[in-house]
Design a protein around this motif. Structure first.
Motif, PDB file in Angstrom:
ATOM      1  N   MET A   1       2.693   3.686   0.379  1.00  0.00           N
ATOM      2  CA  MET A   1       2.061   2.864  -0.659  1.00  0.00           C
ATOM      3  C   MET A   1       0.573   3.219  -0.735  1.00  0.00           C
ATOM      4  O   MET A   1      -0.046   3.480   0.292  1.00  0.00           O
TER       5      MET A   1
ATOM      6  N   THR B   1       1.643  -2.264   3.912  1.00  0.00           N
ATOM      7  CA  THR B   1       2.187  -0.912   4.028  1.00  0.00           C
ATOM      8  C   THR B   1       1.341   0.119   3.279  1.00  0.00           C
ATOM      9  O   THR B   1       1.720   1.291   3.218  1.00  0.00           O
TER      10      THR B   1
ATOM     11  N   GLU C   1       3.573   2.062  -5.564  1.00  0.00           N
ATOM     12  CA  GLU C   1       4.639   2.559  -4.694  1.00  0.00           C
ATOM     13  C   GLU C   1       5.248   3.707  -5.493  1.00  0.00           C
ATOM     14  O   GLU C   1       5.898   3.458  -6.521  1.00  0.00           O
TER      15      GLU C   1
END
Ligand SMILES: Nc1ncnc2c1ncn2[C@@H]1O[C@H](COP(=O)(O)OP(=O)(O)OP(=O)(O)O)[C@@H](O)[C@H]1O
Ligand SMILES: CC(C)(CO)[C@@H](O)C(=O)NCCC(=O)O
Ligand SMILES: [K+]
Length: 244
Positions: A1, A46, A18
Motif C-alpha cells: 500500500m 500496511t 492499493e
C-alpha cells in the motif's frame, strides 16, 4: 500500500492507493503536515511507501521523520520519467508538471496529451504521441487572479470565487467575476483550440483544485479529474520500481 503526497503552493493533498485503487483522499495545510501524515499512517498501517512531490518550500527533511514507519521517496528531476524531455530548461521544470506528464504518458499511451492543472497556477503540459514532453504554459490560477486584482489596485475588493451572471459585468463585483472566471474559461478554451488545431487527435485532462468548477463552464467537453496528480504520483512510483 502506498500514500502519495502532493505539496502544492496552496495546500497539501494526499491519497492512499492499493495497486491502482484509490482508497482515501486527504487535504490539509502545510502547517499540520507532520500530524496529518502520522494520522494517515496510523489509519492505514500496511502503507510501506510514501511518495512525495513538492513545488512549495517544503523540503525532503520535513518527511524524514516518517522513515521510522515507511520508505520515503521524494520525487526529483534525477528520477526515471517515461518521456523524453524537450523543455529548454529541464532543471527548472516544476516537478508537479513532470509527474503530470508522466501520468499522462503512462495512462494514455501512444497519443498526444495535454494536461491542464488549475491550481494556484494554471499549467499546461503537452506530451506528444512520440512520448516527447514539449512544454506548455504557466498562468495565474483563479484565486491568484482575484487576489492580484485586489493586491495591486486601490479600489478593487477581494472577492470570493463566484459564477458570473453574464460576460457583461454590471457592477464592480460582476465585472471582477466576469473578468476572472470568464477570462480564464476563454483562455483555457482558446488553448484547447490551439492544441486541437496543432494535432489531429489529442486527449485533454483537466485537474487541480478548480478543475470541476471550470470543466462545466468550458465550451469543450472535458472530463475533470481532480486526483490526476495523486494518481500520476502512484503511476510514476510504479514506473520507477520497474525501471530501477
Ligand atoms: N479550501 C480551499 N483552499 C484553497 N483553495 C481552494 C480550496 N477549495 C478550492 N480551492 C481552489 O483551488 C485552487 C488551488 O488549487 P490547488 O489546491 O490544486 O492548488 P495547489 O496547492 O497549488 O496545488 P497544485 O500545486 O497541486 O496544483 C484555488 O484557485 C481555489 O479556487
Ligand atoms: C508552475 C508551478 C508553480 C505550478 O505548480 C510549478 O510547476 C513550478 O514551480 N514550476 C517551475 C517553473 C516551470 O515549470 O518551468
Ligand atoms: K498547479
Amino acid at each position: 500500500m502506498i500514500v502519495t503526497v502532493d505539496v502544492g503552493n496552496t495546500r497539501i493533498k494526499a491519497a492512499v492507493f492499493e495497486g491502482n485503487t484509490n482508497l482515501k483522499n486527504f487535504v490539509f495545510d502545510k502547517t499540520v503536515l507532520e500530524n496529518e501524515i502520522k494520522k494517515i499512517l496510523k489509519e492505514f498501517q500496511t502503507i510501506n511507501n510514501l511518495v512525495v512531490s513538492s513545488v512549495a518550500d517544503v523540503e525532503k527533511q520535513a518527511f524524514l521523520v516518517f522513515e521510522k514507519w515507511v520508505q520515503v521517496h521524494f520525487v526529483s528531476h534525477e528520477d526515471a520519467f517515461p518521456f523524453i524531455n524537450n523543455y529548454g530548461t529541464p532543471k527548472t521544470l516544476g516537478i508537479d508538471r513532470m509527474v503530470l506528464a508522466a501520468g499522462a504518458a503512462l495512462l494514455y499511451p501512444n497519443q498526444n496529451r495535454l494536461v491542464i492543472d488549475a491550481g494556484t497556477c494554471v499549467t499546461y503540459d503537452f506530451v506528444d504521441e512520440n512520448n516527447v514532453y514539449q512544454g506548455g504554459a504557466i498562468a495565474p490560477g483563479l484565486r491568484l487572479r482575484y487576489e492580484s486584482l485586489h493586491a495591486f489596485t486601490a479600489k478593487l475588493p477581494l472577492l470570493k470565487l463566484q459564477s458570473p451572471e453574464s460576460y457583461v459585468g454590471k457592477s464592480t463585483s460582476e465585472s471582477i467575476h466576469s473578468g476572472v472566471v470568464n477570462g480564464l474559461v476563454y483562455e483555457i478554451d482558446g488553448f484547447i483550440e490551439e492544441y486541437k488545431t496543432g494535432c489531429s487527435k489529442i486527449i485533454i485532462i483537466l485537474t487541480g483544485g478548480d478543475a470541476e468548477f471550470l470543466a462545466k463552464r468550458l465550451k469543450n467537453t472535458i472530463f475533470a479529474n481532480s486526483n490526476f496528480l495523486l494518481e500520476s504520483l502512484n503511476q510514476t512510483f510504479q514506473y520507477k520500481i520497474k525501471n530501477d
